[in-house]
Design a protein around this motif. Structure first.
Motif, PDB file in Angstrom:
ATOM      1  N   PRO A 235       4.695  35.379  39.239  1.00 41.15           N
ATOM      2  CA  PRO A 235       5.673  35.368  37.367  1.00 41.15           C
ATOM      3  C   PRO A 235       6.308  34.777  37.532  1.00 41.15           C
ATOM      4  O   PRO A 235       6.099  33.829  36.390  1.00 41.15           O
ATOM      5  N   ASN A 236       7.642  34.333  38.582  1.00 38.08           N
ATOM      6  CA  ASN A 236       8.592  33.665  38.207  1.00 38.08           C
ATOM      7  C   ASN A 236       8.565  32.199  38.332  1.00 38.08           C
ATOM      8  O   ASN A 236       9.292  31.771  38.637  1.00 38.08           O
ATOM      9  N   THR A 237       7.752  31.494  38.551  1.00 37.94           N
ATOM     10  CA  THR A 237       7.060  30.793  38.991  1.00 37.94           C
ATOM     11  C   THR A 237       5.643  29.984  37.940  1.00 37.94           C
ATOM     12  O   THR A 237       5.432  28.772  38.647  1.00 37.94           O
ATOM     13  N   THR A 238       5.157  30.659  37.691  1.00 36.43           N
ATOM     14  CA  THR A 238       4.314  30.488  36.767  1.00 36.43           C
ATOM     15  C   THR A 238       4.617  28.835  35.591  1.00 36.43           C
ATOM     16  O   THR A 238       3.618  28.395  35.483  1.00 36.43           O
ATOM     17  N   GLY A 239       5.827  28.806  35.201  1.00 40.56           N
ATOM     18  CA  GLY A 239       6.248  27.447  34.021  1.00 40.56           C
ATOM     19  C   GLY A 239       5.506  26.166  35.047  1.00 40.56           C
ATOM     20  O   GLY A 239       5.164  25.702  34.650  1.00 40.56           O
ATOM     21  N   PRO A 240       6.714  25.606  36.279  1.00 37.73           N
ATOM     22  CA  PRO A 240       6.192  25.023  36.564  1.00 37.73           C
ATOM     23  C   PRO A 240       4.770  24.402  37.311  1.00 37.73           C
ATOM     24  O   PRO A 240       4.053  23.590  37.267  1.00 37.73           O
ATOM     25  N   VAL A 241       4.143  25.730  37.612  1.00 37.59           N
ATOM     26  CA  VAL A 241       2.622  25.366  38.065  1.00 37.59           C
ATOM     27  C   VAL A 241       1.764  25.498  36.901  1.00 37.59           C
ATOM     28  O   VAL A 241       1.516  24.525  37.376  1.00 37.59           O
ATOM     29  N   LEU A 242       1.713  26.224  35.816  1.00 39.03           N
ATOM     30  CA  LEU A 242       0.971  25.489  34.598  1.00 39.03           C
ATOM     31  C   LEU A 242       0.980  23.632  34.229  1.00 39.03           C
ATOM     32  O   LEU A 242       0.095  23.623  34.175  1.00 39.03           O
ATOM     33  N   VAL A 243       2.381  23.694  34.262  1.00 37.06           N
ATOM     34  CA  VAL A 243       2.383  22.538  34.113  1.00 37.06           C
ATOM     35  C   VAL A 243       1.950  21.547  35.115  1.00 37.06           C
ATOM     36  O   VAL A 243       0.510  20.447  34.756  1.00 37.06           O
ATOM     37  N   ILE A 244       1.544  21.837  35.729  1.00 38.34           N
ATOM     38  CA  ILE A 244       0.900  20.947  37.103  1.00 38.34           C
ATOM     39  C   ILE A 244      -0.277  21.410  36.890  1.00 38.34           C
ATOM     40  O   ILE A 244      -1.236  20.205  37.359  1.00 38.34           O
ATOM     41  N   ALA A 245      -0.796  22.115  37.075  1.00 36.76           N
ATOM     42  CA  ALA A 245      -2.227  22.210  36.549  1.00 36.76           C
ATOM     43  C   ALA A 245      -2.892  21.810  35.740  1.00 36.76           C
ATOM     44  O   ALA A 245      -4.178  20.623  35.680  1.00 36.76           O
ATOM     45  N   THR A 246      -2.074  21.502  34.266  1.00 38.48           N
ATOM     46  CA  THR A 246      -2.445  20.681  33.077  1.00 38.48           C
ATOM     47  C   THR A 246      -2.394  19.111  33.253  1.00 38.48           C
ATOM     48  O   THR A 246      -3.766  18.549  33.676  1.00 38.48           O
ATOM     49  N   ILE A 247      -1.793  18.328  34.258  1.00 37.21           N
ATOM     50  CA  ILE A 247      -1.912  16.789  34.666  1.00 37.21           C
ATOM     51  C   ILE A 247      -2.109  17.093  35.469  1.00 37.21           C
ATOM     52  O   ILE A 247      -3.485  16.419  35.502  1.00 37.21           O
ATOM     53  N   ASN A 248      -2.325  18.180  36.942  1.00 31.32           N
ATOM     54  CA  ASN A 248      -4.045  17.424  37.600  1.00 31.32           C
ATOM     55  C   ASN A 248      -5.536  18.575  37.436  1.00 31.32           C
ATOM     56  O   ASN A 248      -5.738  16.752  38.532  1.00 31.32           O
ATOM     57  N   LEU A 249      -5.426  18.043  35.927  1.00 32.86           N
ATOM     58  CA  LEU A 249      -6.622  18.795  35.896  1.00 32.86           C
ATOM     59  C   LEU A 249      -7.300  17.299  35.570  1.00 32.86           C
ATOM     60  O   LEU A 249      -8.650  16.775  35.778  1.00 32.86           O
TER      61      LEU A 249
END
Length: 322
Positions: A235-249
């Protein structure tokens, strides 16, 4: 003792009140404040939502089903858009060489492009997050092996890896893949192309988090490593992962379009936006510009809107920029 003297249990909050409280907190958050201050981001969010709604409700909005051969007539091929001198009703954006309504083909192709992009992001994210958690938490040889594989993959462009996976799948199947199998191959190719970013980002966050007191406390009470990684560290890594997922979409949709444009993607019977662009490109210099122009505009608008959302999300979740 009388009933009046007995303590009464406190009633549980109603689901509607709980939902209202969550919504109120969300609207008062710094993230929403940053969102509504940026007009460009609001426009990008509206455009992205519009694309998703068009894809979801494509069967209700399309004049025809372009995937159904029974609804296509070759006599209606290469008809100009309705608003031009040679246009015919009901083909608002004209037709292609098979008599498909271009607007209907874009709406249905948008569904496939978004489906491949979302599934590709989910697969690459799940693979990268899992490998990043393992590498960062256990370290040692496991970390070395995973990161060296990631370093080797970073030396190759993602589109090259996707083409390699696609070519292997076609050679194994004898170059005869149904559209559903081709969709799975595209998801696999895209997922294997973008997992490295998730893995490296999660690994870095895990290496910081695993040395904190709450992880030591969880280890002390005997929680197994998978529980600590998934319940406490992840749960403490969700911020960067969410950004990467949005751009990777956006990157996943663009990769699928590139593969389809090169002839390694969805077939012409179930075209995505990339396939429509490849088909229309053959008629660009013959005067039928609308066959390639409108799918290209739709693809460019979708990718631009998602990228703008990703850029805003990256800045909004960065505490140094607040």
């Amino acid at each position: 003792m009388s009933d009046a003297a007995l303590p009464h249990p406190t009633p549980a909050p109603a689901p509607r009140a709980a939902a209202h409280g969550w919504l109120k907190r969300a609207l008062a958050s710094d993230l929403f404040y940053s969102f509504r201050r940026s007009r460009l981001t609001v426009v990008a969010a509206v455009v992205t939502l519009l694309f998703f709604l068009l894809a979801i409700f494509a069967p209700l909005l399309s004049p025809q089903n372009p995937f159904d051969p029974a609804q296509l007539q070759l006599l209606n091929s290469r008809i100009a858009p309705l608003w031009t001198a040679d246009g015919q009703s009901p083909f608002l954006l004209g037709t292609d060489e098979q008599g498909r309504d271009v607007l209907s083909a874009i709406l249905y192709g948008l569904r496939i492009s978004l489906l491949v992009g979302i599934l590709g992001v989910v697969f690459s994210g799940a693979l990268g997050i899992a490998l990043g958690l393992i590498a960062g938490y256990f370290g040692g040889r496991v970390d070395t092996v995973i990161m060296r594989i990631a370093d080797v993959q970073l030396t190759f462009p993602p589109i090259l890896i996707a083409l390699l996976v696609n070519g292997i799948a076609k050679s194994v199947s004898g170059n005869h893949l149904e559209w559903l199998s081709m969709l799975g191959v595209l998801v696999l190719a895209i997922g294997l192309s973008f997992w490295v970013q998730y893995a490296r980002t999660v690994r870095s966050s895990v290496m910081v988090e695993k040395n904190k007191d709450y992880v030591a406390a969880a280890q002390l009470i005997g929680l197994p490593a998978p529980v600590i990684m998934l319940r406490h560290v992840l749960p403490n890594t969700t911020g960067p992962v969410l950004v990467i997922a949005t751009i990777n979409l956006a990157l996943a949709v663009l990769t699928e379009a590139t593969l389809s444009f090169l002839g390694s993607g969805m077939p012409e019977t179930m075209p995505s936006l990339g396939t429509l662009i490849r088909i229309g490109n053959n008629y660009l210099f013959a005067g039928e510009w609308w066959i390639v122009a409108f799918p290209g505009i739709a693809l460019a608008g979708l990718i631009l809107a998602i990228n703008l959302l990703g850029d805003w999300l990256r800045d909004a979740l960065n505490p140094k920029l607040r």
